[in-house]
Design an enzyme around this catalytic site. Structure first.
Site, PDB file in Angstrom:
ATOM      1  N   GLU A 164       0.850  -1.195   0.000  1.00 28.53           N
ATOM      2  CA  GLU A 164       0.000   0.000   0.000  1.00 28.53           C
ATOM      3  C   GLU A 164       0.884   1.242   0.000  1.00 28.53           C
ATOM      4  OE1 GLU A 164      -2.860  -0.294   3.202  1.00 28.53           O
ATOM      5  OE2 GLU A 164      -3.659  -2.174   2.424  1.00 28.53           O
ATOM      6  N   HIS A 203      -7.951   1.271   1.483  1.00 30.76           N
ATOM      7  CA  HIS A 203      -7.907   0.844   2.899  1.00 30.76           C
ATOM      8  C   HIS A 203      -8.757   1.774   3.782  1.00 30.76           C
ATOM      9  CE1 HIS A 203      -5.268  -1.505   5.940  1.00 30.76           C
ATOM     10  NE2 HIS A 203      -6.479  -1.308   6.425  1.00 30.76           N
ATOM     11  N   GLY A 229     -12.431   0.823   7.624  1.00 27.52           N
ATOM     12  CA  GLY A 229     -12.750   1.279   8.980  1.00 27.52           C
ATOM     13  C   GLY A 229     -12.726   2.783   9.114  1.00 27.52           C
TER      14      GLY A 229
HETATM   15  N1  LIG Z   1     -10.132  -2.563   5.899  1.00 30.78           N
HETATM   16  C1  LIG Z   1     -10.010  -1.941   7.043  1.00 30.78           C
HETATM   17  O1  LIG Z   1      -9.954  -0.732   7.117  1.00 30.78           O
HETATM   18  C2  LIG Z   1      -9.985  -2.764   8.293  1.00 30.78           C
HETATM   19  C3  LIG Z   1     -10.446  -2.216   9.472  1.00 30.78           C
HETATM   20  C4  LIG Z   1     -10.474  -3.006  10.610  1.00 30.78           C
HETATM   21  C5  LIG Z   1      -9.992  -4.296  10.572  1.00 30.78           C
HETATM   22  N2  LIG Z   1      -9.508  -4.789   9.421  1.00 30.78           N
HETATM   23  C6  LIG Z   1      -8.993  -6.167   9.338  1.00 30.78           C
HETATM   24  O2  LIG Z   1     -10.096  -7.060   9.369  1.00 30.78           O
HETATM   25  C7  LIG Z   1      -9.673  -8.323   9.869  1.00 30.78           C
HETATM   26  C8  LIG Z   1     -10.649  -8.863  10.885  1.00 30.78           C
HETATM   27  O3  LIG Z   1     -10.730  -7.982  11.981  1.00 30.78           O
HETATM   28  P1  LIG Z   1     -11.473  -8.420  13.325  1.00 30.78           P
HETATM   29  O4  LIG Z   1     -11.500  -7.221  14.180  1.00 30.78           O
HETATM   30  O5  LIG Z   1     -12.723  -9.112  13.000  1.00 30.78           O
HETATM   31  O6  LIG Z   1     -10.400  -9.475  13.887  1.00 30.78           O
HETATM   32  P2  LIG Z   1     -10.620 -10.643  14.935  1.00 30.78           P
HETATM   33  O7  LIG Z   1      -9.303 -10.965  15.480  1.00 30.78           O
HETATM   34  O8  LIG Z   1     -11.740 -10.293  15.854  1.00 30.78           O
HETATM   35  O9  LIG Z   1     -11.123 -11.858  14.023  1.00 30.78           O
HETATM   36  C9  LIG Z   1     -10.307 -12.602  13.201  1.00 30.78           C
HETATM   37  C10 LIG Z   1     -10.860 -14.012  13.166  1.00 30.78           C
HETATM   38  O10 LIG Z   1     -10.217 -14.732  12.143  1.00 30.78           O
HETATM   39  C11 LIG Z   1      -9.931 -16.036  12.616  1.00 30.78           C
HETATM   40  N3  LIG Z   1      -8.855 -16.583  11.789  1.00 30.78           N
HETATM   41  C12 LIG Z   1      -7.565 -16.226  11.759  1.00 30.78           C
HETATM   42  N4  LIG Z   1      -6.902 -16.888  10.812  1.00 30.78           N
HETATM   43  C13 LIG Z   1      -7.803 -17.696  10.204  1.00 30.78           C
HETATM   44  C14 LIG Z   1      -7.723 -18.610   9.154  1.00 30.78           C
HETATM   45  N5  LIG Z   1      -6.587 -18.814   8.509  1.00 30.78           N
HETATM   46  N6  LIG Z   1      -8.848 -19.257   8.804  1.00 30.78           N
HETATM   47  C15 LIG Z   1     -10.013 -19.039   9.452  1.00 30.78           C
HETATM   48  N7  LIG Z   1     -10.148 -18.182  10.464  1.00 30.78           N
HETATM   49  C16 LIG Z   1      -9.053 -17.503  10.833  1.00 30.78           C
HETATM   50  C17 LIG Z   1      -9.586 -15.846  14.049  1.00 30.78           C
HETATM   51  O11 LIG Z   1      -9.716 -17.047  14.793  1.00 30.78           O
HETATM   52  C18 LIG Z   1     -10.610 -14.785  14.454  1.00 30.78           C
HETATM   53  O12 LIG Z   1     -11.805 -15.357  14.895  1.00 30.78           O
HETATM   54  C19 LIG Z   1      -8.270  -8.108  10.399  1.00 30.78           C
HETATM   55  O13 LIG Z   1      -7.338  -8.566   9.466  1.00 30.78           O
HETATM   56  C20 LIG Z   1      -8.167  -6.611  10.517  1.00 30.78           C
HETATM   57  O14 LIG Z   1      -6.829  -6.182  10.404  1.00 30.78           O
HETATM   58  C21 LIG Z   1      -9.503  -4.057   8.276  1.00 30.78           C
END
Ligand SMILES: NC(=O)c1ccc[n+]([C@@H]2O[C@H](COP(=O)([O-])OP(=O)(O)OC[C@H]3O[C@@H](n4cnc5c(N)ncnc54)[C@H](O)[C@@H]3O)[C@@H](O)[C@H]2O)c1
Length: 630
Positions: free
Chosen positions: A490, A513, A516
């Site tokens: 990015e 990105h 959020g």
């Molecule tokens: N696009 C954005 O602006 C933005 C904003 C916030 C979060 N995010 C991203 O979104 C994602 C999810 O965020 P969250 O707050 O729900 O996280 P979280 O930690 O609450 O949830 C992640 C889930 O994924 C599961 N997991 C991990 N690896 C896995 C795999 N290989 N197969 C199946 N399940 C798996 C974990 O057990 C967990 O339940 C993160 O990567 C975070 O960085 C992106």
């Protein structure tokens, strides 16, 4: 021998947050169309009097003329001022109780409203020295008792001289007339009180600044409500963090220093020395070197989701608790994911770009409802599970796959494997966390397993998906539409260009990105992170800390709380308790949590104990940090 201490305390802008005559004018002139100008004029005259720019008697006469008040305005004035007593006076009633014989309110204001207010705090009427109004028969305030020493220039020093106090005299006030007492040699120390106003000229003359009564009581080792004055807690806030967070920390009484950008390691290592709270976003690296230079750091707030930029273990070893905002933008990501799923199912990205080029392409081809379709969510964490609820509410069938056992919400069903999910979903949305092992978990073989015409969404992390493969599968038509918010590489900032094999692909939404990035999420973060830090500082609770063992403690009442952070080595808890026993300390409650690196012990004890116990506890081998709270 200890000398008796006397405390000379000013009323306007010290005991209360405001100048009483300003408030009186608001009441007496409420029906006057020139009220705003009149109040401004009164304020300016007050300031001139306070800074020593105009003689006191002249300023008082001028102000009373403008205020034009009546006796019947006073009950409302007393009522309003009672609600505006300075917070640090409100909380330090133990000091007032203990020293009520030695506390004098000496004010150029008027007894008519001061006595009813301060007497509620137990301050004696005979210890209030102030002016008195003169009323006419109709109750109008027509002047003041000019015989009263406090109506004359140099009134405060003359009044104090007449008291002939034998002992150590302290003056606390915000104005020049308070300083005059010290100037006349009648006080040992003048503390410029700045909780409500800050007058540079007075500060230059003062022995000390007291940003609150707590600071004065702490510096003089007197009875006080809190173990440590909050104004001594310096927060350094970098990277343009939302104003709401800054206000929250200021309202708590901390000194807040703001720096708009990130800092390099060297810059931060220098700036961190006397900082107790550090606020950052994703750009600032909090390394071991930075932490080693931090002498007073209690907590780091990451005003974002990720905490990779912080050396969490190094922070732990220094007893520094780190907090982030893990839920604050969950809803924002979910709303965007849902919107994009609908847009892709309707082929809108292509239709929109055609319209912008002047092409009218009214057709139902390639457009589908989402109702009744199957959404497969990979990663059923905070975002995945909330998406599940919202998607179901518009008639989508939800299935999910997670590495961990997760409670299925609503009617969602868990898939036994990712393969099963990929084969049976009309829409695949990825919400796994960014752990290293998740690199390229969606590549050619996973796309191969997906249904023909699948809609694919990734708003998790860029390295999770093989974007070259994704581009090929969109190109081939197997993927009906894709939405990608996160990329393996990015741009560092808005000034850098963006490059991706996905650019220009059909029915593909690319966003920078911003999953959020909403104002609501920013506000949530600004509220959440300071609240956790403040709770940690005030109570020791580490709920939601990313590096400390999580412990939620009861609020502190009628006790002192010892917070002991130490290396997790055998025998330390026993040693702490031996020391407490040796000092005959009665334990009201004790809480312990450990992780691999530290032990966190919180002990609530009776207020009566010898200070030696604190020294002994600090000397326990392996102690990283010790604090007393009350
Ligand atoms: N696009 C954005 O602006 C933005 C904003 C916030 C979060 N995010 C991203 O979104 C994602 C999810 O965020 P969250 O707050 O729900 O996280 P979280 O930690 O609450 O949830 C992640 C889930 O994924 C599961 N997991 C991990 N690896 C896995 C795999 N290989 N197969 C199946 N399940 C798996 C974990 O057990 C967990 O339940 C993160 O990567 C975070 O960085 C992106």
């Amino acid at each position: 021998m200890n000398q008796t201490k006397y405390f000379i305390i000013d009323f306007d802008s010290t005991f209360t947050q405001v100048e009483a005559l300003d408030v009186l004018a608001e009441i007496s002139l409420k029906d006057n169309e020139n009220q705003a100008n009149a109040i401004e004029e009164i304020k300016s005259i007050t300031d001139q009097g306070m800074d020593g720019g105009m003689s006191f008697r002249e300023s008082l006469k001028k102000r009373l003329d403008i205020v034009n008040a009546n006796q019947k305005d006073l009950p409302e004035l007393v009522d309003r001022l009672s609600k505006l007593v300075s917070p640090s006076f409100q909380r330090n009633t133990a000091f007032i109780d203990k020293y009520r014989d030695q506390i004098y309110i000496v004010s150029n204001g008027f007894k008519d409203f001061i006595v009813p207010i301060v007497s509620k705090f137990g301050i004696k009427e005979e210890n209030v020295f102030a002016n008195e109004f003169i009323y006419n028969e109709a109750g109008a305030i027509i002047g003041f008792d000019e015989e009263n020493m406090l109506s004359a220039n140099n009134g405060k020093p003359n009044q104090i001289a007449s008291l002939n106090l034998k002992g150590e005299v302290f003056v606390l006030g915000d104005g020049y007339t308070d300083y005059e007492i010290k100037k006349a040699g009648l006080a040992h120390k003048f503390y410029a009180f700045t909780e409500n106003v800050r007058r540079e000229k007075i500060l230059n003359e003062a022995d000390h600044e007291a940003p609150s009564l707590d600071e004065f009581l702490f510096s003089q080792k007197l009875e006080r409500a809190h173990s440590y004055p909050k104004n001594r807690i310096k927060a350094l806030i970098l990277e343009n963090i939302h104003e709401g967070a800054i206000q929250r920390l200021k309202n708590e009484g901390y000194q807040v220093e703001i720096y708009p950008a990130g800092m390099t390691e060297d810059e931060l290592a220098k700036a961190i020395k006397d900082v107790s709270v550090l606020g950052i976003r994703s750009k600032t690296q909090v390394t071991k070197k930075v932490l080693d230079n931090a002498k007073r750091l209690l907590s780091v707030g990451a005003f974002c989701i990720g905490t990779n930029q912080i050396d969490l273990n190094a922070a732990l070893k220094k007893g520094v608790a780190v907090f982030n905002a893990p839920f604050s933008n969950t809803r924002s990501v979910v709303e965007l994911a849902l919107a994009e799923i609908i847009m892709l199912m309707r082929n809108l990205p292509d239709k929109m770009s055609e319209m912008h080029k002047g092409k009218w392409n009214k057709s139902a081809n390639g457009s589908f409802e989402v109702r009744g379709k199957t959404l497969g969510i990979i990663g059923y964490g905070k975002i995945g599970s909330q998406l599940s609820i919202l998607a179901e509410s518009i008639g989508i069938n939800v299935q999910y796959y997670d590495l961990e056992e997760k409670l299925a919400l609503g009617n969602a069903t868990a898939c036994p494997s990712m393969e099963h999910l990929l084969k049976s979903s009309d829409i695949v949305s990825v919400h796994v966390d960014g752990r290293e092992e998740n690199k390229l978990i969606i590549g050619p073989s996973e796309f191969e397993l997906m249904k023909h015409g699948v809609v694919f969404v990734n708003l998790s992390r860029g390295h999770v998906v093989d974007v070259d493969a994704l581009a090929q599968y969109i190109e081939s038509g197997k993927i009906h539409g894709a939405s990608v918010d996160v990329f393996p590489e990015e741009p560092l900032s808005n000034d850098h260009p963006f490059q991706s094999p996905l650019m220009g692909m059909k029915n593909t939404i690319l966003t920078p990105h911003v999953g959020g990035s909403t104002l609501e999420a920013q506000e949530n973060i600004a509220d959440f992170v300071p609240s956790k830090i403040i709770e940690y500082i005030n109570t020791g609770s580490t709920t939601n800390s990313v590096n400390f063992p999580n412990i939620t403690l009861p609020t502190l009442s009628q006790a002192h709380r010892f917070i002991h952070i130490h290396k997790n080595e055998p025998g330390i808890l026993a040693e702490i308790n031996n020391i407490l026993a040796k000092h005959g300390i009665n334990i009201g409650g004790q809480y312990l949590k450990t992780n691999d690196i530290i032990g966190y012990v919180i002990t609530d004890i009776d207020k009566n104990y010898q200070e030696e116990v604190i020294k002994d506890l600090k000397l326990v081998q392996g102690t990283l940090r010790f604090r007393v709270l009350y």
